[in-house]
Design an enzyme around this catalytic site. Structure first.
Site, mmCIF file in Angstrom:
data_model
loop_
_atom_site.group_PDB
_atom_site.id
_atom_site.type_symbol
_atom_site.label_atom_id
_atom_site.label_comp_id
_atom_site.label_asym_id
_atom_site.label_seq_id
_atom_site.Cartn_x
_atom_site.Cartn_y
_atom_site.Cartn_z
ATOM 1 N N ARG A 40 -4.354 -9.049 7.817
ATOM 2 C CA ARG A 40 -5.259 -7.895 7.823
ATOM 3 C C ARG A 40 -6.294 -7.992 8.936
ATOM 4 O O ARG A 40 -6.796 -6.969 9.410
ATOM 5 C CB ARG A 40 -5.961 -7.773 6.465
ATOM 6 C CG ARG A 40 -5.018 -7.218 5.424
ATOM 7 C CD ARG A 40 -5.711 -7.004 4.097
ATOM 8 N NE ARG A 40 -4.959 -6.023 3.324
ATOM 9 C CZ ARG A 40 -5.260 -5.666 2.088
ATOM 10 N NH1 ARG A 40 -6.298 -6.196 1.479
ATOM 11 N NH2 ARG A 40 -4.538 -4.763 1.463
ATOM 12 N N LYS A 201 4.356 -2.941 -11.953
ATOM 13 C CA LYS A 201 3.392 -1.979 -12.486
ATOM 14 C C LYS A 201 3.929 -0.552 -12.475
ATOM 15 O O LYS A 201 3.538 0.259 -11.656
ATOM 16 C CB LYS A 201 2.093 -2.063 -11.683
ATOM 17 C CG LYS A 201 1.430 -3.422 -11.790
ATOM 18 C CD LYS A 201 0.286 -3.568 -10.815
ATOM 19 C CE LYS A 201 0.768 -3.523 -9.383
ATOM 20 N NZ LYS A 201 -0.270 -3.793 -8.398
ATOM 21 N N GLY A 376 -2.396 -0.366 -2.465
ATOM 22 C CA GLY A 376 -2.708 0.832 -3.254
ATOM 23 C C GLY A 376 -2.986 2.062 -2.406
ATOM 24 O O GLY A 376 -2.621 3.183 -2.781
HETATM 25 P P1 ADP Z 1 3.627 -4.659 -4.911
HETATM 26 O O1 ADP Z 1 2.410 -5.544 -4.760
HETATM 27 O O2 ADP Z 1 4.618 -4.872 -3.804
HETATM 28 O O3 ADP Z 1 3.262 -3.222 -5.123
HETATM 29 P P2 ADP Z 1 3.803 -5.272 -7.737
HETATM 30 O O4 ADP Z 1 2.416 -5.814 -7.663
HETATM 31 O O5 ADP Z 1 4.048 -4.026 -8.486
HETATM 32 O O6 ADP Z 1 4.393 -5.130 -6.237
HETATM 33 O O7 ADP Z 1 4.759 -6.357 -8.419
HETATM 34 C C1 ADP Z 1 4.944 -7.637 -7.888
HETATM 35 C C2 ADP Z 1 5.085 -8.656 -8.981
HETATM 36 O O8 ADP Z 1 6.137 -8.298 -9.867
HETATM 37 C C3 ADP Z 1 5.429 -10.009 -8.411
HETATM 38 O O9 ADP Z 1 4.443 -10.938 -8.811
HETATM 39 C C4 ADP Z 1 6.785 -10.329 -9.040
HETATM 40 O O10 ADP Z 1 6.949 -11.700 -9.357
HETATM 41 C C5 ADP Z 1 6.770 -9.494 -10.279
HETATM 42 N N1 ADP Z 1 8.136 -9.213 -10.767
HETATM 43 C C6 ADP Z 1 9.083 -8.485 -10.167
HETATM 44 N N2 ADP Z 1 10.204 -8.465 -10.901
HETATM 45 C C7 ADP Z 1 9.957 -9.191 -12.010
HETATM 46 C C8 ADP Z 1 10.730 -9.520 -13.169
HETATM 47 N N3 ADP Z 1 11.998 -9.112 -13.310
HETATM 48 N N4 ADP Z 1 10.139 -10.269 -14.113
HETATM 49 C C9 ADP Z 1 8.860 -10.693 -13.973
HETATM 50 N N5 ADP Z 1 8.092 -10.423 -12.897
HETATM 51 C C10 ADP Z 1 8.636 -9.670 -11.937
HETATM 52 MG MG MG Z 2 1.033 -6.375 -6.207
#
Ligand code: ADP
Ligand code: MG
Length: 396
Positions: A40, A201, A376
């Site tokens: 960043r 999420k 976000g």
């Molecule tokens: P981003 O930051 O890219 O928007 P998120 O914050 O929504 O993504 O999600 C990322 C998290 O989701 C990671 O910590 C990952 O380990 C977790 N995750 C993804 N798939 C699974 C799963 N099947 N079971 C548990 N955790 C998961």
């Molecule tokens: Mg995340």
């Protein structure tokens, strides 16, 4: 949403003036208190170099973490100053609290090249968009540049309120680049338009998911998000992470968009309390004591093929628990498929903090068209086409 940018300012607008720049140095810190990932910070260098070349004096405001309106030594921005100085090749001085008389005086001295102020969230009015604090911030500059894309969805004093007191107020080069890449996805993407969603999420991501389901040719769903969809289809997901509150929403999305939505057919499952190597099982028959932690090999090859054939590809959210190497294969394979699509001429964008770090971990930051620094903010811009911090800037 067209906004005036740094490119629109002339050297007369900039020379000898104090450019108050809102940056997003909300960087991860290592156990030693040092900056663990400078992505960043590096992303703001084009704007800072442009200002220095034009003989303006950059004065930088950023937040770091969530100190909730009071100073916290472990969230000080002080360690960023020497690092930024090395990256820029000029002196960067740390000037303490942004609302102090000392900071104001130092903003006006000619000797210092770049001035970095203390964490804006140490001040109680920042997240309330307090007008008095915004006015005190504004005294530190003669013009305002928002280059904090990752904070532009926040109506905070250093992002929004400050523009009531300081003009011109323009977008920096990072914000401009982010808007160009994300805007292209909102405009008229070259088909086939493929999106992949994963991560955990689902509720936060529903508006985004819906906007892609309405416009994309194919939407691939993996990660924990897929568990919720599989459960909505009536599958018992065993010990998998499922967002129970979102099952109804997933069922509704399946009814409305089922024809363009792809779910895993196999998953890598393991005992979540003692996750060893994991084993591949059908996504329809996850054993009661196991959790689905990655997409399985048949799903990986189907998803990767769809990505390689895309004309435009957007990806948010890892395909599994990628922080654990045993469950990273799906995420890593998708990152390589995105890079292959890019080499073949596709326009590829990665958005989301964890997705970006997965792509970085695979060494593919330069292998895709754009990796958003926004998290976000990127997701909100993609869903809504505007952000509070953009609306506050001068119109183009
Ligand atoms: P981003 O930051 O890219 O928007 P998120 O914050 O929504 O993504 O999600 C990322 C998290 O989701 C990671 O910590 C990952 O380990 C977790 N995750 C993804 N798939 C699974 C799963 N099947 N079971 C548990 N955790 C998961
Ligand atoms: Mg995340």
């Amino acid at each position: 949403m067209l906004r005036r940018t740094l490119d629109d300012l002339t050297s007369a607008d900039l020379a000898g003036r104090r450019a108050l720049v809102r940056v997003d140095y909300n960087v991860p810190l290592g156990p030693d208190g040092g900056v663990a990932d400078a992505t960043r910070i590096e992303a703001t260098l084009p704007t800072l170099r442009r200002l220095l070349e034009a003989d303006a004096k950059p004065v930088l405001l950023s937040h770091l973490g969530r100190p909730r309106g009071a100073p916290r030594p472990d969230l000080s921005l002080a360690p960023v100053a020497p690092l930024l100085g090395r990256l820029l090749g000029v002196r960067v001085d740390f000037a303490g609290p942004a609302d102090s008389q000392g900071a104001l005086e130092r903003s006006r001295t000619e000797a210092e090249t770049v001035l970095l102020l203390e964490n804006t969230r140490f001040l109680p009015g920042e997240t309330r968009n307090d007008p008095d604090l915004a006015a005190r911030f504004a005294r530190l500059g003669d013009l305002f540049v928002n280059d904090a894309f990752g904070a532009t969805h926040r109506a905070h004093a250093s992002v929004v309120g400050i523009t009531e007191h300081l003009r011109p107020a323009v977008a920096g080069l990072l914000v401009e680049a982010e808007l160009a890449a994300l805007g292209a996805l909102r405009g008229d993407p070259r088909p086939p338009f493929v999106a992949a969603f994963g991560g955990a999420k689902i509720q936060d991501k529903i508006p985004l998911l819906e906007s892609f389901l309405e416009r994309a040719d194919r939407v691939l769903i993996g990660g924990a998000m897929a568990n919720t969809f599989l459960e909505a289809e009536g599958t018992d997901m065993g010990a998998s992470l499922v967002e129970e509150e979102a099952v109804e929403i997933a069922a509704d999305l399946l009814r409305r968009f089922g024809d363009r939505l792809s779910l895993p057919v196999d998953v890598v499952a393991a005992d979540p309390s003692a996750p060893g190597a994991g084993r591949v099982v059908s996504a329809r028959t996850v054993p009661a004591d196991l959790a689905a932690l990655d997409i399985g090999p048949v799903t990986v090859s189907a998803f990767c093929e769809a990505v390689r054939e895309a004309g435009t590809f957007f990806w948010n959210g890892p395909m599994g628990w990628f922080e654990n190497e045993a469950f990273a294969a799906g995420t890593v394979a998708l990152a390589h498929a995105a890079a292959a699509a890019t080499r073949g001429g596709a326009f590829t964008v990665i958005g989301g903090g964890d997705s970006a770090s997965a792509v970085r971990g695979a060494g593919l930051m330069d292998g895709v068209s754009h990796v958003s620094t926004g998290g976000g903010a990127a997701l909100e811009y993609l869903a809504r086409g505007t952000l509070p911090g953009l609306e506050a800037l001068d119109e183009a």
